[in-house]
Scaffold this motif. Sequence first.
Motif, short mmCIF file in Angstrom:
data_model
loop_
_atom_site.label_atom_id
_atom_site.label_comp_id
_atom_site.label_asym_id
_atom_site.label_seq_id
_atom_site.Cartn_x
_atom_site.Cartn_y
_atom_site.Cartn_z
N ALA A 207 0.83 -1.20 0.00
CA ALA A 207 0.00 0.00 0.00
C ALA A 207 0.86 1.26 0.00
O ALA A 207 0.54 2.25 -0.68
N THR A 210 2.11 1.68 -3.46
CA THR A 210 1.02 2.19 -4.30
C THR A 210 0.85 3.69 -4.10
O THR A 210 0.67 4.45 -5.06
N GLU A 213 3.62 5.60 -5.83
CA GLU A 213 3.66 5.51 -7.29
C GLU A 213 2.39 6.05 -7.96
O GLU A 213 2.39 6.24 -9.19
N ALA A 214 1.33 6.29 -7.19
CA ALA A 214 0.06 6.72 -7.79
C ALA A 214 0.19 8.12 -8.39
O ALA A 214 0.91 8.97 -7.86
N LEU A 284 -7.73 2.64 -2.12
CA LEU A 284 -6.48 1.99 -2.53
C LEU A 284 -6.71 1.02 -3.68
O LEU A 284 -5.90 0.95 -4.62
N GLY A 288 -5.18 0.49 -7.74
CA GLY A 288 -4.52 -0.72 -8.22
C GLY A 288 -3.93 -1.60 -7.14
O GLY A 288 -3.33 -2.64 -7.45
N TRP A 289 -4.07 -1.22 -5.86
CA TRP A 289 -3.51 -2.04 -4.77
C TRP A 289 -4.30 -3.32 -4.58
O TRP A 289 -5.52 -3.34 -4.67
#
Length: 307
Positions: A207, A210, A213-214, A284, A288-289
């Motif tokens: 998480a 993620t 990188e989001a 999340l 894409g998590w």
Amino acid sequence: MSGKLIALTGATGFIGRHLLRALSERGYRVRVLLRRPVEVPEGASGAVVGDLARPMNMAAALTGVDAVVHSAGLAHAMSGAPEDDFRNSNTEATRKLADAAQRARVGRFVFLSSIRAQAGSSAPAPLSEADTPEPTDPYGRSKLAAEEALAETGLDWVALRPVLVYGAGVKGNMAALLKLARTPYPLPLASLAGRRSLVSVESLAGAVATALEAPGPLRRPLVVADPDPLTLPEMLAALRAGLGRGPGLLPCPVPLIGLACRATGREAAFDRLSGSLVARAEGLEALGWRPAQASRDGLAALARAGG
């Protein structure tokens, strides 16, 4: 291999140690911020010694940093004034670090908050980020206040609100549950039906990645929880399965369990045992998590590994 430089606080703690390893394995360079001069943890690309309560050297610590992951904090009061303890360690330290990060033009600030910033030890309905936060204790209030302090900055921030975290080296409630599962005796807990969300420390590390990188800006809290909440009997059964044993659980009237807990000064423990706390990681998941493993599998693996 991103090669981005991350400043990580709390790297010597339960969650921080796992984050350091996971972020390094993902190709990040990790500079750990330590309160005292100790051996640099394995996996760190560098270290800076400083006190978040007196962040005179934070400018040097954050030079060239792409993002901050702030996992340091206080989980248990150290004095007779818990509001002060938690406010100083969880709220004010976060505020000062965020101010330093903004001056250093850090790209993103990832704060390890808690589901307790959103609710008490139990909740009547599943929780999501859309719910109005209603913390019930000094710890939860300090985490929510830290989130609010972040919202006052110009940083691109995200506050992760994990539910109960388990994994190698865990302490507190999950360590106590693991100890209970290891006992050879049948346990009269089969009737407890409250469901609770869990998350493995590996899933929490995912998480954090993620959140790093989001695409941004984020500037919001995100719940972190596995999608399969379990009852306490199901948790114990999973742990004992990891030990190669059957559940060994017996039914007992819940009011009788409550009476025994109150008689032994464990009323708060009974509230946690009997209540439900289910949370949904909808935000999340939209980014894409996905959890690293199902809760049952993760608990069995924890027990096999010896905790």
